[in-house]
Design a protein around this motif. Structure first.
Motif, PDB file in Angstrom:
ATOM      1  N   HIS A   7       0.811  -1.233   0.000  1.00 37.66           N
ATOM      2  CA  HIS A   7       0.000   0.000   0.000  1.00 37.66           C
ATOM      3  C   HIS A   7       0.842   1.279   0.000  1.00 37.66           C
ATOM      4  N   HIS A  58       2.893   4.485  -2.557  1.00 35.52           N
ATOM      5  CA  HIS A  58       2.657   5.271  -3.774  1.00 35.52           C
ATOM      6  C   HIS A  58       3.865   6.129  -4.108  1.00 35.52           C
ATOM      7  N   GLY A 112      -0.086   4.222  -7.515  1.00 37.12           N
ATOM      8  CA  GLY A 112      -0.126   3.320  -6.365  1.00 37.12           C
ATOM      9  C   GLY A 112       0.931   2.223  -6.464  1.00 37.12           C
TER      10      GLY A 112
END
Lengths: 95, 483
Positions: free
Chosen positions: B104, B106, B120
């Motif tokens: 998770h 970016h 992402g």
């Protein structure tokens, strides 16, 4: 049946096992028995149990980034059926 | 045609880590050693050998995760990815599957026109590299492949993006940004030719406005930014043509051929995609606690964006200069060192972006090999500041520093380049020049002020560039006015 003949055939292919048809049938029966036995676990309620990757409660076995001597070319290639110029020689793998 | 369709790109980047040893054994990771000379029972997969994880590789994975805004997993495990290939001696690759170390994250990329876009990062996982297969090219060897296992077990990070990119340009911007970050972190040497930074691209097309993704093709192992762009462009065209002709895009792996600019199907590999991952019983779980993460945060070097902002804020240089100077970490370090020694942000930027980069480009070398070290450049700039040499003579001194590797003071003393500020000496030269050029003196006095430049030039030439330009200007004006 917990496992089909076709599944066993596929697993054999993935494992590069060339099995005679007869043996595939025998194995399907044996694997079916094993999987049925494992099914016994279904009798337990495991909803709150985290999947376990290891039975031993040990974590973080780490080594320092320090070089150790390699074993040398002769030993590295000792088990190779054929070796050429220090490389393992194998049947060609691409067209 | 392109405007009817939207391109969707996701990238998987393999980053080779700069650890001294392999991920699960103590063999060296040095590039270019004789085949199979850097091997041991673990990376040769001899029976009974057991892997032990390299702690430094974990440090590097955490650093990469933090720099890309990932969540670092408190607990991750290693898995076996099963397939057969001669350069994979165990018959499986140790990788991470359900529980990777980072998730998770970016990266924000800059688009043309100054806009930014967030891409992402799905996950970053640790794994080992395979060995290298070479294929016989002579009649005697054409039936054989040859395997070198030096690379087997080299630590890799696989960084997987979300399918967030919509053009080859965005893909390149993402890759360049990621490359810059891992090199800044020091976790990867960034060498594309040697395969330290490799990219697989997942490419699909869909009619504009459609939400569901089209079927994707995976293009494998492309090792230059230019090829990645070409490969994606080709693949997009190929897929649009298929769709336009009412045919179906097949989900498959394709190889890009740089010689023809074409991607082609790797038929027959479909079957091999059933990897039957399962947790590797040889490796215990990896637990990363807050203290470990905090330690890595402390070690985190300043990243390009922060550095660019600091250069603009503290050194007072324009945004453009800061961008150029932070493109590479080594160059930014060089510039930073110059400013710390000398103090002049803008003057250092001018010299680094001018003479230094020009010299490097001319000789095709990197900043690490620059013969003029920061203390040499700063030392020379101080001699301009204190009036020892003029800016013009400085260029001569710089070239000589570059050529000889000696410092400015030595060169100035040896070549007698010290600026003449003694007004008496300058006056004497001016008198001579004026006496030798009565015609031009007349012209000047008649109002033709452009001739002034001629006199300056003559005086500088007579002094071999050593006369202090400001003093020359002053004295010339006086003499020409006074007669």
């Amino acid at each position: 049946m917990k496992i089909s003949l076709e599944q066993v055939r596929k697993v054999a292919t993935l494992a590069r096992l060339a099995l005679p048809e007869e043996e595939l049938h025998t194995l399907t029966g044996q694997m079916d028995a094993i999987l049925s036995y494992v099914d016994k676990l279904d009798e337990l309620d495991v909803a709150d149990i985290v999947p376990t990757a290891h039975a031993v409660p040990v974590e973080n076995a780490l080594r320092a980034d320090e070089e150790c001597p390699s074993i040398g070319l002769d030993k590295a290639l000792a088990n190779a059926p054929t070796a050429v110029n220090g490389c393992f020689r194998v049947p060609r793998v691409i067209e | 045609m392109l405007s009817k369709y939207e391109t969707v790109i996701g990238l998987e980047v393999h980053v080779q880590l700069t650890t001294a040893t392999k991920i699960f054994c103590g063999c060296s990771t040095r590039f270019g050693a004789p085949p199979n000379s850097q091997t041991c029972p673990v990376c040769l997969a001899l029976p009974g050998a057991l892997p032990v994880l390299n702690g430094k590789a974990v440090d590097f994975a955490i650093l990469a995760g933090l720099a890309t805004h990932c969540r670092i997993a408190p607990r991750s495990i290693f898995a076996r990815k099963n397939y057969f290939y001669p350069d994979l001696p165990k018959g499986y690759q140790i990788s991470q599957y359900e529980l990777p170390i980072c998730e998770h994250g970016h990266l924000d990329i800059s688009l043309e026109g100054g806009a930014t876009k967030r891409i992402g990062i799905t996950r970053i996982h640790m794994e080992e590299d395979a060995g290298k297969s070479m294929h016989g090219e002579t009649p005697e060897t054409s039936a054989s492949s040859f395997v070198d296992l030096n690379r087997a077990g080299t630590p890799l990070l696989e960084i997987v993006s979300e399918p967030d990119m919509r053009s080859p340009e965005e893909a390149i911007a993402y890759l360049k940004k990621l490359h810059q970050i891992v090199v800044y972190l020091g976790v990867c040497d960034g060498n594309l030719e040697q395969g330290s930074f490799r990219c697989d691209a997942n490419v699909s097309v869909r009619p504009r406005g459609q939400e569901a993704f089209g079927t994707r093709a995976e293009i494998k192992n492309i090792n230059s930014f230019r090829f990645i762009k070409q490969a994606i462009e080709y693949e997009v065209e190929r897929q649009i043509e298929l769709v336009e002709n009412g045919e179906k895009v097949v989900q498959e792996t394709r190889l890009f051929d740089p010689a023809t600019g074409v991607t082609r199907s790797m038929r027959g590999k479909e079957d091999a995609h059933d990897y039957r991952y399962f947790p590797d019983p040889d490796l215990v779980p990896l637990v990363v606690d807050e203290a470990w993460i905090a330690r890595m945060r402390e070690q985190m070097p300043e990243l390009p964006e922060a550095r660019r902002a600091r250069f603009v804020r503290d050194y007072g240089i324009p945004e453009y200069d800061a961008e150029v100077l932070t493109a590479e970490r080594a160059l930014a370090d060089y510039y930073d060192a110059c400013v710390k020694l000398h103090g002049g942000g803008k003057v250092c930027a001018n010299w680094v972006m001018g003479e230094v980069i020009r010299g490097l480009n001319e000789q095709g070398i990197g900043i690490a090999e620059c013969p003029v070290r920061p203390q040499m450049l700063a030392g020379m700039l101080q001699r301009i500041d204190d009036g020892t040499i003029s800016g013009k003579i400085a260029k001569t001194v710089f070239d000589e520093m570059w050529r000889s590797g000696r410092d400015a003071d030595t060169i100035i003393a040896e070549k007698g380049l010290k600026q003449v500020t003694d007004t008496g000496a300058i006056e004497a030269i001016i008198d001579e020049i004026l006496a030798a050029n009565p015609g031009q003196v007349e012209e000047y006095r008649a109002g033709k002020e452009k001739v002034f430049g001629f006199f300056v030039g003559q005086v500088m030439k007579a002094s071999k560039g050593k006369a202090n330009p400001a003093a020359v200007n002053d004295l010339l004006k006086k003499k020409l006015a006074g007669g």
